[in-house]
Design an enzyme around this catalytic site. Structure first.
Site, mmCIF file in Angstrom:
data_model
loop_
_atom_site.group_PDB
_atom_site.id
_atom_site.type_symbol
_atom_site.label_atom_id
_atom_site.label_comp_id
_atom_site.label_asym_id
_atom_site.label_seq_id
_atom_site.Cartn_x
_atom_site.Cartn_y
_atom_site.Cartn_z
ATOM 1 N N ARG A 260 48.413 41.496 51.702
ATOM 2 C CA ARG A 260 48.916 41.483 50.325
ATOM 3 C C ARG A 260 49.516 42.835 49.951
ATOM 4 O O ARG A 260 48.945 43.870 50.242
ATOM 5 C CB ARG A 260 47.787 41.124 49.355
ATOM 6 C CG ARG A 260 47.223 39.737 49.675
ATOM 7 C CD ARG A 260 46.207 39.266 48.672
ATOM 8 N NE ARG A 260 45.705 37.960 49.075
ATOM 9 C CZ ARG A 260 44.773 37.278 48.423
ATOM 10 N NH1 ARG A 260 44.245 37.786 47.320
ATOM 11 N NH2 ARG A 260 44.371 36.100 48.855
ATOM 12 N N ARG A 275 39.820 46.494 47.605
ATOM 13 C CA ARG A 275 41.179 45.961 47.484
ATOM 14 C C ARG A 275 42.055 46.549 48.587
ATOM 15 O O ARG A 275 42.345 47.736 48.589
ATOM 16 C CB ARG A 275 41.745 46.308 46.102
ATOM 17 C CG ARG A 275 43.081 45.668 45.794
ATOM 18 C CD ARG A 275 43.498 45.971 44.366
ATOM 19 N NE ARG A 275 42.619 45.346 43.385
ATOM 20 C CZ ARG A 275 42.760 44.076 42.971
ATOM 21 N NH1 ARG A 275 43.743 43.340 43.421
ATOM 22 N NH2 ARG A 275 41.927 43.583 42.087
ATOM 23 N N SER A 350 37.298 32.503 45.283
ATOM 24 C CA SER A 350 37.988 31.812 44.208
ATOM 25 C C SER A 350 38.246 30.391 44.704
ATOM 26 O O SER A 350 38.884 30.206 45.730
ATOM 27 C CB SER A 350 39.302 32.532 43.914
ATOM 28 O OG SER A 350 39.879 32.037 42.735
ATOM 29 N N ARG A 389 34.669 42.021 51.435
ATOM 30 C CA ARG A 389 33.838 42.179 50.237
ATOM 31 C C ARG A 389 32.398 41.753 50.510
ATOM 32 O O ARG A 389 31.475 42.235 49.853
ATOM 33 C CB ARG A 389 34.422 41.391 49.066
ATOM 34 C CG ARG A 389 35.693 42.059 48.543
ATOM 35 C CD ARG A 389 36.151 41.494 47.221
ATOM 36 N NE ARG A 389 37.390 42.158 46.805
ATOM 37 C CZ ARG A 389 38.047 41.883 45.681
ATOM 38 N NH1 ARG A 389 37.582 40.944 44.864
ATOM 39 N NH2 ARG A 389 39.150 42.528 45.387
#
Length: 422
Positions: A260, A275, A350, A389
Site C-alpha cells: 500500500r 502501518r 476488517s 499487527r
RNA sequence: GGAGAGGUGGCCGAGUGGUUGAAGGCGAUGGUCUCGAAAACCAUUGUGCGGGAAACCGUACCGGGGGUUCAAAUCCCUCCCUCUCCGCCA
C-alpha cells in the site's frame, strides 16, 4: 457498482442510502446518461432491424442473379448512419460505466449512522486487557531489544514503513501465517496461493480502481499493480463465471503480502510496524447466496475472532458507521486488538459484506439450479488476520518485565519455542 | 528471445461472406418406458440490453478492439491469451 436498472425503478431509495455516507453522490448525471442510452438503443435497434431485413433481401436477389445496385446504394446510407449512431452509443455507454464505477455501495439498513470513526459502535469485547506490574514497552522497543526487529536496516534497504524481521521474529511471522491458515482450513476454507501482481480489470472488479489508484503501487510499464490485499486476486478467481448454486458458499483463505502506498498518512502512526508499505496478511473470502450473506458475515467475523481467542489476545468488535465504511462495503465489522503501549484497541481485521457490488463489477454469478437465470453472488472478506499487527499485539501483550516475550500456547509448536529472549 | 499452431455455446467440435445463435456429439433439464434404476427413444436446453403484465418481439454477442462490405464466426489490421518446438532461466 450499483444496479442501474434498480435505480431506475426506485431512485429515491438509492439516494437515501447514499446520503448516509460521507460525501455527496449525485445520481443525476448517471441516470440522465442512462436515459439517453435507452433512447439511443431503441433507435439503433430499429435501424439495425431494417438493415438486417433488407440485407436478407439483397442476398436473395443476388442468388437469383437479379440487380441489386440501387437498393445496395440505399443501404449504404443506412449502414453508415448506423455506424455513426453506434459510435455515439458506445460513448454514452462509456460515460455510464465511468460514472457508475465512482459511486459507492449503499449501506445496509443495520449499519449505524455516523460521520466518522467516532460514531462506530462497539458490538462486543473479548478478554481483559492485562494489568501490568511494570510500565509496558511498545513493540518496536521490545523487538529491537530482542534483535528480532530491525527497522533501521529495513529503512536502509527500502525506506520508511518497511520491516526487517530477524531470527525468531522472522520465524514468529511465518509461524503465525501457518497457524492462521491451518485454523481456517480446519474451518472449511480452501487455501489458495495467488499472484501478487494483478491487472487493472481485477482491481476494478473489487473496487480499488478507478477511484483509489493513488493508494496502489503500479509496476512501471503499466501492466500490473501490486495487490493491496488478497481480496483482489481471491475475489476475482471466479470473475466472469457462473457458479453452481449448490457449491455456495465458496470459502477461501489466502496468505499474501500486501502493498500500500499509504499516501497522505504522514500524520498517522509512524512508530514501529503498525502501518507499512508492505505487510503480510491472511485473508478470508466468501462468495455466498444473497440471502445467506449477512449470516456469512457474522460467521466470517467469528472465524477471524477465533484466531485472537486462540492466541488469547483481548479484542473488541466494532460495527463501522456509515461514514467510516469503505467504498465497496455494505456492512463492515472491524476487529480491534488491545495494544498496551497505546492504551487502546487498534484495528487488526476488517470484515465486510459487499453484497452484489463487487460481483456486478467482476461478473461473478451463480445459478440456483440448471434452469434458473444466473444471479449475482454476494462477496465477503475479512482479514484473518493482519500478521504484522498480530506480532505487534503478541510482543506487547505477552511481554515480561525482563524484556523477554512469552509465546502463547497455541503458537509454541509452530515457533518451536516457549518464549523469545532467554 | 526465435519459429509455428490455435482461441466458436456448460464441455468437445464443424462451419463455402448471405434463411447461422451457429451442424454434430457430450452433458444438463423435462417426458416416454420401468416395481425402481440403467439403457433406449422424444423434446427442451446461452447471455446481455430494449420493449411488453405475459406469451413474445427486436437487437447485440463465435478471445478484445478497429476496418472492408448492402451483409462478417467467415476477409483485413491490431491487441490479449493458450499450446508446441528451439534458446535462456528460478
Amino acid at each position: 457498482m450499483l444496479d442501474i436498472k434498480l435505480i431506475r425503478k426506485d431512485r429515491p431509495a438509492f439516494e437515501k442510502g447514499l446520503a448516509r455516507r460521507n460525501g455527496t453522490y449525485d445520481l443525476g448525471p448517471l441516470m440522465e446518461a442512462e436515459e439517453r442510452r435507452v433512447a439511443m438503443q431503441s433507435e439503433l435497434d430499429g435501424m439495425r432491424a431494417r438493415l438486417n431485413e433488407v440485407s436478407g433481401e439483397i442476398g436473395k436477389l443476388m442468388r437469383e442473379k437479379k440487380d441489386a445496385t440501387a437498393i445496395k446504394a440505399e443501404m449504404k446510407g443506412l449502414s453508415d448512419s448506423v455506424k455513426e449512431r453506434e459510435t455515439a452509443y458506445r460513448a454514452v455507454e462509456n460515460d455510464i460505466t465511468a460514472l457508475a464505477l465512482m459511486i459507492p455501495n449503499v449501506p445496509d439498513a443495520s449499519v449505524p449512522d455516523g460521520k466518522s470513526e467516532e460514531e462506530n459502535v462497539v458490538v462486543r469485547s473479548w478478554g481483559e486487557p492485562r494489568q501490568f506490574t511494570f510500565t509496558p514497552k511498545n513493540h518496536q522497543e521490545i523487538g529491537e531489544t530482542l534483535g528480532i526487529l530491525d527497522l533501521k536496516r529495513a529503512a536502509k534497504i527500502s525506506g520508511a514503513r518497511f520491516a526487517l524481521y530477524r531470527g525468531l521474529g522472522a520465524k514468529l511471522e511465518r509461524a503465525l501465517i501457518s497457524f492462521m491458515l491451518n485454523t481456517h482450513t480446519a474451518n472449511g476454507y480452501e487455501e489458495v496461493l495467488t499472484p501478487f501482481l494483478v491487472n487493472a480489470k481485477s482491481m476494478t472488479g473489487t473496487g480499488q480502481l478507478p477511484k483509489f489508484e493513488e493508494d496502489l503501487f503500479k509496476i512501471e510499464g503499466g501492466e500490473y499493480y501490486l495487490i493491496p490485499t488478497a481480496e483482489v486476486p481471491v475475489t476475482n478467481i471466479y470473475a466472469d463465471e457462473v457458479l453452481d448454486g449448490a457449491d455456495l458458499p465458496k470459502k477461501f483463505c489466502a496468505y499474501t503480502p500486501c502493498f500500500r502506498r499509504e499516501a497522505g498518512t504522514y500524520g498517522k502512526v509512524t512508530a514501529g510496524i503498525i502501518r507499512q508499505h508492505q505487510f503480510n496478511k491472511v485473508e478470508l473470502v466468501k462468495l455466498a447466496k444473497p440471502e445467506d450473506a449477512m449470516a456469512e458475515l457474522e460467521a466470517l467475523t467469528a472465524d477471524a475472532e477465533g484466531i485472537l481467542q486462540k492466541l488469547e489476545l483481548p479484542y473488541r468488535v466494532v460495527a463501522l458507521c456509515t461514514g467510516d465504511m469503505g467504498f465497496a462495503s455494505a456492512k463492515t465489522y472491524d476487529i480491534e486488538v488491545w495494544l498496551p503501549s497505546m492504551n487502546r484497541y487498534v484495528e487488526i481485521s476488517s470484515c465486510s459484506n459487499f453484497t452484489d457490488f463487487q460481483a456486478r463489477r467482476a461478473g461473478i454469478r451463480f445459478k440456483r439450479d440448471a434452469k434458473a437465470k444466473p444471479e449475482l453472488v454476494h462477496t465477503l472478506n475479512g482479514s484473518g488476520l493482519a500478521v504484522g499487527r498480530t506480532v505487534v499485539a503478541l510482543l506487547e501483550n505477552y511481554q515480561r518485565e525482563d524484556g523477554t516475550v512469552e509465546i502463547p500456547k497455541a503458537l509454541r509448536h509452530y515457533v518451536g519455542a516457549d518464549s523469545i529472549g532467554k
